[in-house]
Structure formats: structure tokens, C-alpha cells
Design a protein around this motif. Structure first.
Motif, PDB file in Angstrom:
ATOM      1  N   ALA A  81       0.836  -1.209   0.000  1.00 35.16           N
ATOM      2  CA  ALA A  81       0.000   0.000   0.000  1.00 35.16           C
ATOM      3  C   ALA A  81       0.864   1.250   0.000  1.00 35.16           C
ATOM      4  CB  ALA A  81      -0.927  -0.006   1.218  1.00 35.16           C
ATOM      5  N   LEU A  82       1.954   1.224   0.735  1.00 38.61           N
ATOM      6  CA  LEU A  82       2.864   2.370   0.764  1.00 38.61           C
ATOM      7  C   LEU A  82       3.548   2.562  -0.581  1.00 38.61           C
ATOM      8  CD1 LEU A  82       4.279   1.781   4.309  1.00 38.61           C
ATOM      9  CD2 LEU A  82       3.276   3.913   3.561  1.00 38.61           C
ATOM     10  N   ILE A  95       6.505   9.218  -7.340  1.00 41.99           N
ATOM     11  CA  ILE A  95       7.872   8.976  -6.906  1.00 41.99           C
ATOM     12  C   ILE A  95       8.317   7.632  -7.491  1.00 41.99           C
ATOM     13  CG2 ILE A  95       9.401   8.633  -4.947  1.00 41.99           C
ATOM     14  CD1 ILE A  95       8.357  11.473  -5.227  1.00 41.99           C
ATOM     15  N   GLU A  96       9.307   7.693  -8.368  1.00 38.78           N
ATOM     16  CA  GLU A  96       9.770   6.477  -9.033  1.00 38.78           C
ATOM     17  C   GLU A  96      10.833   5.773  -8.200  1.00 38.78           C
ATOM     18  OE1 GLU A  96      10.780   7.166 -13.226  1.00 38.78           O
ATOM     19  OE2 GLU A  96       9.982   9.197 -12.962  1.00 38.78           O
ATOM     20  N   LYS A  97      10.953   4.483  -8.434  1.00 36.02           N
ATOM     21  CA  LYS A  97      12.022   3.718  -7.806  1.00 36.02           C
ATOM     22  C   LYS A  97      13.266   3.850  -8.670  1.00 36.02           C
ATOM     23  CE  LYS A  97       9.388   0.257  -5.241  1.00 36.02           C
ATOM     24  NZ  LYS A  97       9.144  -1.188  -5.015  1.00 36.02           N
ATOM     25  N   LEU A  98      14.198   4.652  -8.197  1.00 40.45           N
ATOM     26  CA  LEU A  98      15.427   4.909  -8.944  1.00 40.45           C
ATOM     27  C   LEU A  98      16.620   4.585  -8.058  1.00 40.45           C
ATOM     28  CD1 LEU A  98      14.504   8.388 -10.478  1.00 40.45           C
ATOM     29  CD2 LEU A  98      14.478   6.202 -11.674  1.00 40.45           C
ATOM     30  N   PHE A 132       3.610  12.540   2.334  1.00 40.57           N
ATOM     31  CA  PHE A 132       3.886  11.155   2.703  1.00 40.57           C
ATOM     32  C   PHE A 132       4.103  11.006   4.211  1.00 40.57           C
ATOM     33  CE2 PHE A 132       6.591   7.355   3.079  1.00 40.57           C
ATOM     34  CZ  PHE A 132       5.783   6.446   2.410  1.00 40.57           C
ATOM     35  N   VAL A 133       4.901  11.905   4.780  1.00 39.36           N
ATOM     36  CA  VAL A 133       5.233  11.778   6.196  1.00 39.36           C
ATOM     37  C   VAL A 133       4.078  12.226   7.079  1.00 39.36           C
ATOM     38  CG1 VAL A 133       6.750  12.620   8.039  1.00 39.36           C
ATOM     39  CG2 VAL A 133       7.713  11.989   5.817  1.00 39.36           C
ATOM     40  N   ARG A 134       3.558  13.419   6.820  1.00 40.28           N
ATOM     41  CA  ARG A 134       2.589  14.001   7.750  1.00 40.28           C
ATOM     42  C   ARG A 134       1.163  13.511   7.539  1.00 40.28           C
ATOM     43  NH1 ARG A 134       4.960  20.150   8.316  1.00 40.28           N
ATOM     44  NH2 ARG A 134       6.540  19.600   9.853  1.00 40.28           N
ATOM     45  N   VAL A 135       0.883  12.988   6.369  1.00 44.22           N
ATOM     46  CA  VAL A 135      -0.459  12.463   6.131  1.00 44.22           C
ATOM     47  C   VAL A 135      -0.436  10.941   6.107  1.00 44.22           C
ATOM     48  CG1 VAL A 135      -2.431  12.405   4.561  1.00 44.22           C
ATOM     49  CG2 VAL A 135      -1.157  14.532   4.871  1.00 44.22           C
ATOM     50  N   SER A 174       6.822   0.453   6.665  1.00 39.46           N
ATOM     51  CA  SER A 174       7.105   1.742   6.008  1.00 39.46           C
ATOM     52  C   SER A 174       8.580   1.973   5.719  1.00 39.46           C
ATOM     53  CB  SER A 174       6.587   2.883   6.884  1.00 39.46           C
ATOM     54  OG  SER A 174       7.239   2.882   8.149  1.00 39.46           O
ATOM     55  N   LYS A 175       9.445   1.156   6.289  1.00 41.08           N
ATOM     56  CA  LYS A 175      10.880   1.411   6.190  1.00 41.08           C
ATOM     57  C   LYS A 175      11.366   1.449   4.741  1.00 41.08           C
ATOM     58  CE  LYS A 175      13.418  -1.759   8.013  1.00 41.08           C
ATOM     59  NZ  LYS A 175      14.054  -2.565   9.073  1.00 41.08           N
ATOM     60  N   ALA A 176      10.910   0.508   3.926  1.00 45.34           N
ATOM     61  CA  ALA A 176      11.387   0.445   2.543  1.00 45.34           C
ATOM     62  C   ALA A 176      11.010   1.705   1.761  1.00 45.34           C
ATOM     63  CB  ALA A 176      10.815  -0.790   1.851  1.00 45.34           C
ATOM     64  N   SER A 177       9.792   2.194   1.972  1.00 43.34           N
ATOM     65  CA  SER A 177       9.355   3.401   1.260  1.00 43.34           C
ATOM     66  C   SER A 177      10.137   4.628   1.713  1.00 43.34           C
ATOM     67  CB  SER A 177       7.854   3.629   1.496  1.00 43.34           C
ATOM     68  OG  SER A 177       7.107   2.571   0.959  1.00 43.34           O
ATOM     69  N   MET A 178      10.359   4.746   3.019  1.00 39.66           N
ATOM     70  CA  MET A 178      11.140   5.876   3.516  1.00 39.66           C
ATOM     71  C   MET A 178      12.567   5.827   2.996  1.00 39.66           C
ATOM     72  SD  MET A 178       9.860   8.356   5.156  1.00 39.66           S
ATOM     73  CE  MET A 178      11.361   9.030   5.855  1.00 39.66           C
TER      74      MET A 178
END
Length: 650
Positions: free
Chosen positions: A240-241, A250-253, A280-283, A311-315
Motif C-alpha cells: 500500500a505504501l 515517486i519512481e524507484k530509482l 507522505f510523512v505528515r499524512v 514503512s521502512k522500505a518506502s522511507m
């Protein structure tokens, strides 16, 4: 076992005790006279045998009851194994019955394990069956848990932020502005970033199923399947994240991918990153943490672990982009985007610390600080590169028209835009000026006002130091560029234009609060001196032709000389007109002031000269009237070359 235990310390199993009792009975049965100790031992043994028999009977009865109940639960659990539909889709009653059956399966396993049954094949089979049924039930609940999380996911559409704005087509800083391009003028504009954005919690999963999710999680944890439940949640929410980042474009680069991007594409991605980070962070992350608290809040700190792992991978994906940008070339045009990245990450750091406050989130907190440090280093490097680029800007040819050089426009608009970042720059540039300025945090830098004086002093901040340095480097470069003109008058016009432009930019912007009024006065004096020097270089020799030499005789020699002086003056004026109409003073007020100053001197001298010589020379030798010359002077510095080939004779 009382005394029997001391007499028979090795006899701990019921079977051993019974066998021992029979053996003793046979051994003593043949004896007529028993001692009191022997009688006591036989009495204790009889009591123990009675107790063992009772316990065995109870255990057999309990096992029979458990087996009967286990058969019922097994039927309920296994009935869903051949059904492809989802239990919770079949209604609340069916779901409740299944949940109760799974819970009872767990309790039966506990009872069987506490009964200490004899480990014969039948008893082992009963315990194995109970474990198998519980495992099947937990696997099904894990499947239902994941299904509910996925099917009841609430769509995330940040309607209050337009990510598909005109940014793709907008002219950006890097693609337009360079030290060799004059096509931009006022094109440096800072992207607006709200620094007052508040945390905003949204429902990421439909609240109608929240109690069901919580019940499943509680039961799985109670049954010892906490790892399976946690991993199910983490896998679903991690996806979901990822989807959220996709919505935010936001692309995976990889770092290598980012380093290969052209500046225009990179700048666009940086803008998206800056805008996406706060959302992303605040909402999203704030809502994600609230979701884990709703589901796992009663289970200790597992909610913190689940949130961090999901959430770690997305951050880290977001932070990796920041790191990649920070290690790229430190070009001046990257300063503004990197400052935006630095400020948004610094602004979000307290939020990130709060979200990842436990041990499970330490890697995110650490990486955030490392990326922030790297971005700060990039800001300093890009700013120093900006100073170096100004110093190194070389022009092979003089600037056409002697107007405002594109380097001047670039530098002044650049530092004027940097004012918006002055608090951050004061913090980052501390100690980067070769001196030891007062250390300022990003939250403090008020101007220091001198007591009993309206003159403001701004010598303490690193930004003031560096901006003065930039202005000095620019002036030095402009002096070098002025030397490319062969005509000294044109050199002064060029420097007058550019220094006047610098002074006006400071005077009419917040740069005034950085560089101060004294700097403005100093540069006003400088451009005025260049205006005076221009007039001397251009008009002194011409006006010398109109000076009264004290010779008013009417002989042929004096008349010839007088005619020559008029002719020389007209030729010189026409040459100035021809050349200096092509020169340009872009500022209308500055141009008018110089025209008036010239007119006062030239027209007054001309009128005086013609008035004194009017009786000594024919009108046919008076080529231009004073009004003609005054009108012609208004054509100077317009940037359009003109000539006086056929002047009107009066």
C-alpha cells in the motif's frame, strides 16, 4: 509423596510406583510381623495408589471430552478448507463462529499440553490433531486478515495537492539560467513550500472492518502466531505504501539512475520529491501509524515494529533519492532545489523522530540525519561553486550596447531569491567564510540595530558575509569586462548601468536587510562617479570647442577659426550622436537623469557660445539650434543607432 518420596526417590512415574507397590506387597505379604515403619510405608503407598488411580481416571475422562470437542471443531474448521469464498464475506455470524472455533482449538491445545498425558500413540495423535487444526485455522485467519486489509483499503488521493501541475512544462531554473545566457531576467522563482502543514490523519482502511482485524490479530497473537500475523500485515501495508509513492509520482530509482538524469528531468523529480515528502510523512505515515495502533495497540509494542517494518522500505526509497542528489555535481543551478530538499527534510525531522521513536525505527532516524547532513554539505558546495563560477565567467567580446550584463542580472536575482533561505544558509554557511562568524541556528538571525541610529548593521551573519563577497566578486568581474571596450566613455556607461542595477536590486528588496544602507550608499556613489566620468570622457573635449578664447575681432583669421570651431563641434556632436544612440541605459530614470545632466552642460555652453559669436558669423554656419541639440540628446542611450546626415538648417 511425603515419606514415600524419600524412600523411593527414583519412582516418579505412575507405572513405576504401581510396579513397586506390587513388588513390596508380595515381599511383605509372606511376613507376619511387620514393623511400624513398614506399616507406615504400606499405608502411604496405598494413599498414593488411590490418588494416582483417581487422576488417571480424570485424565482419561478429560481426554475423551477433548477428543469429542476437537472432532466438532475440526469439522467446523475443515468445512471452510474446500470453500473458495471468504469467511467474513459470508456474514458476521459465520465469521464469529469460525473465530470462536479457532479460539477454542487453541485452548484445547493448551489443555492437552497441561494434562501431561501418557505419551502413548493415542495421546500423541490427539495432541498432534489439535495442533494441526489450530495451524489450519491460523493459516485461514491469516488469509482472511490479508484479504480484509486489501479489499477494504481506502483510496489515497491527495486532492489538496496537484502533483500533475504545469511543473513539467514550466521553465525551470537550471534549463534557463546559466552564466552565459541573458534570456531570463526575473525567472528565478522559489517553489512555494508550506512550512505550516499540520498532521492530517485519514482512514487508510475502512473503519467497518477494524474490529474484525483487531479480533483476528489478538487471537493469532494469543495462539502463538504473532509472527505470521505481523508479517501478513507488513507485506500488505508495504504494498500500500508503494502504491502511495506511485500516486505521488515517486519512481524507484537507484543512485546510479539518478546520477544519469539530465538536469531538466532531475529538477522535475526533485520538485515532486519536495512536495511528496510532507504529504507522505505528515499524512500517509501518520495515518499508517494510527492504523497499526488501532489493530495492534493492545499487544504491547508490536504496533511500532509493524509500522517501522511496513514503512521502512518506502522511507529509504525517498532518502536514497536525497542521497543521490547530494552526491551529484554541485552546480550553482542545483542550489535552490537542494535547499528545498534540505529544508523540507529538516522541517520533517521531528515528525520522523516521533513516528520512528523506538528501536525498530532507529535505522530510519539515522538515515534521515545522514541524508540531511549530505544535503547540507551539497548546499555549501553549490554556493561556493556559485561564487567560483562568477569569478571564472569570462567574456571574449564586449557586451553589446553596454547595458546590464546577463551575469549581473543572474547574480543579483540569484542572491535575491536566496533571501528566502537565509535562516538555513546562516546555519549551513557558518564557518565557511574563512573567518569565525557568530554561530546561528536556523531559527535565529534578527537584524542588529545600532542604538540611537536608523542605520542598520548586518555584519554578523554568514549570509551577509557571503552576499558581500558575491557582490565584490561580481564587481571585479564587471571591471574586467569593462576593459573589453576600447572607448573609455563606454566603459563608464557599462559600469554605471551594472552597478546602478545592483544598487537598485538591493534597495528595493529584502537584500537591503542583508547588505545594509551603507552598502547601498557606497554603490550609489560608485555609479554616480561613473556617470560623471562618462561626461568628462565624452563631453569635456567637445565643450572645450565652445569656450570663449577672448578673441572677438572680426578679421578674416578669427572668422575662419570661428567657422572651424563650429564645424568641429558639429562633427563631434554628430559622432557622439551616431555612436551613443546605439548605447543603452535600460533604466528610464537613470537615462533621463544623465540626459538632463548632459543637456544642462551642453545646451548652456552652446547657447552662450552662439550668443557671443552671433555677430561674428553668418547664420548659415549655425547648423543646429539649441532646441535641436536638446532634442537630439534625448535620442542617446536608447539602443537604436541613428545618424544626423541631413539636419534641418535654421
Amino acid at each position: 509423596m511425603g515419606d514415600c518420596g524419600s524412600v523411593f526417590p527414583e519412582l516418579e512415574r505412575e507405572e513405576d510406583l504401581i510396579a513397586a507397590a506390587k513388588h513390596i506387597a508380595r515381599a511383605l505379604g509372606s511376613k507376619r510381623n511387620l514393623t511400624d515403619d513398614a506399616k507406615k510405608i504400606l499405608a502411604d503407598l496405598s494413599t498414593q495408589l488411590s490418588s494416582i488411580t483417581t487422576v488417571q481416571e480424570d485424565k482419561v475422562e478429560a481426554a475423551s471430552e477433548i477428543e469429542e470437542r476437537l472432532n466438532f471443531i475440526q469439522e467446523k474448521i475443515m468445512s471452510w478448507e474446500t470453500d473458495q469464498s471468504m469467511i467474513w464475506d459470508s456474514g458476521l455470524d459465520e465469521a464469529t463462529q469460525y473465530l470462536n472455533a479457532a479460539e477454542e482449538a487453541g485452548k484445547l491445545v493448551e489443555r492437552l499440553e497441561t494434562l501431561s498425558l501418557n505419551k502413548d500413540d493415542g495421546e500423541k495423535e490427539l495432541l498432534r490433531r489439535a495442533h494441526d487444526i489450530l495451524q489450519i485455522a491460523m493459516a485461514r485467519l491469516e488469509e482472511e486478515f490479508k484479504y480484509m486489509l486489501v479489499q477494504n483499503r481506502q483510496p489515497f488521493m491527495p486532492e489538496h495537492v496537484s502533483f500533475r501541475s504545469s511543473e513539467e512544462d514550466a521553465t525551470d531554473l537550471g534549463s534557463v539560467i546559466s552564466l552565459g545566457d541573458d534570456s531570463f531576467e526575473e525567472s528565478i522563482n522559489r517553489d512555494s513550500i508550506s512550512r505550516a502543514s499540520e498532521e492530517f490523519i485519514i482512514d487508510l482502511v475502512n473503519q467497518e472492518v477494524m474490529s474484525d482485524l483487531k479480533n483476528i490479530a489478538n487471537l493469532m497473537f494469543l495462539s502463538g502466531y504473532d509472527h505470521e500475523c505481523s508479517q501478513a500485515y507488513i507485506s500488505v501495508r508495504r504494498d500500500a505504501l508503494d502504491e502511495c509513492l506511485f500516486i505521488l509520482e515517486i519512481e524507484k530509482l537507484s543512485i546510479e539512475d539518478v546520477l544519469k538524469l539530465e538536469w531538466g528531468s532531475l529538477n522535475s523529480k526533485i520538485k515532486r520529491w519536495v512536495r511528496a515528502m510532507k504529504i507522505f510523512v505528515r499524512v500517509y505515515l501518520a495515518s499508517e501509524k494510527w492504523l497499526t495502533e488501532q489493530i495492534f495497540g493492545e499487544l504491547g509494542t508490536v504496533n511500532l515494529v509493524c509500522f517501522a517494518e511496513a514503512s521502512k522500505a518506502s522511507m529509504l526509497q525517498l532518502l536514497n533519492f536525497g542521497e543521490a542528489v547530494s552526491i551529484g555535481p554541485h552546480k550553482p543551478e542545483k542550489l535552490f532545489p537542494i535547499l528545498d530538499m534540505y529544508e523540507v527534510l529538516a522541517d520533517l525531522l521531528p515528525d520522523i523522530d516521533s513516528l520512528y521513536s523506538d528501536e525498530a525505527g532507529i535505522c530510519v532516524r539515522t538515515d534521515c540525519r545522514e541524508v540531511l547532513r549530505r544535503l547540507g554539505d551539497s548546499v555549501k558546495a553549490a554556493f561556493l561553486e556559485f561564487e567560483n563560477a562568477i569569478a571564472a565567467s569570462v567574456s571574449p567580446n564586449p557586451f553589446a550596447g553596454a547595458g546590464i550584463h546577463h551575469l549581473t542580472r543572474y547574480v543579483m536575482n540569484y542572491i535575491r531569491t536566496l533571501i528566502d533561505y537565509r535562516e538555513t544558509l546562516n546555519f549551513l554557511l557558518t564557518g565557511c567564510d574563512g573567518e569565525d562568524p557568530i554561530a546561528l541556528s536556523p531559527d535565529t538571525s534578527p537584524p542588529i540595530e545600532e542604538e540611537n541610529s536608523t542605520e542598520r548593521i548586518y555584519n554578523a551573519s554568514p549570509v551577509a558575509f557571503h552576499f558581500r563577497s558575491v557582490a565584490s566578486i561580481l564587481e571585479h568581474n564587471l571591471n574586467d569586462k569593462a576593459k573589453l571596450y576600447r572607448d573609455p566613455s563606454l566603459q563608464h556607461i557599462f559600469l554605471m548601468n551594472n552597478i546602478h542595477y545592483m544598487a537598485q536590486k538591493v534597495k528595493h528588496s529584502e537584500l537591503r536587510n542583508i547588505l545594509g544602507d551603507d552598502w547601498i550608499r557606497k554603490h550609489n556613489w560608485k555609479f554616480q562617479q561613473h556617470a560623471i566620468n562618462y561626461q568628462r570622457a565624452t563631453w569635456s573635449s567637445i565643450l572645450s570647442l565652445l569656450k570663449d578664447e577672448g578673441n572677438s575681432s572680426c578679421d578674416s583669421v578669427s572668422k575662419t577659426s570661428l567657422k572651424e570651431r563650429f564645424r568641429s563641434f558639429y562633427l563631434a556632436f554628430e559622432e557622439v550622436y551616431r555612436s551613443q544612440t546605439a548605447w543603452i541605459i535600460p533604466d528610464p530614470e537613470l537615462r533621463e537623469d544623465l540626459q538632463i545632466s548632459i543637456s544642462v552642460k551642453v545646451i548652456q555652453a552652446y547657447r552662450t557660445f552662439v550668443g557671443r559669436q552671433n555677430n561674428h558669423i553668418s547664420d548659415k554656419h549655425i547648423k543646429y539650434s539649441a532646441d535641436d541639440l536638446q532634442n537630439y540628446l534625448l535620442d542617446l542611450f536608447q539602443g537604436s543607432q541613428k545618424s544626423l546626415h541631413n539636419p534641418h538648417r535654421r
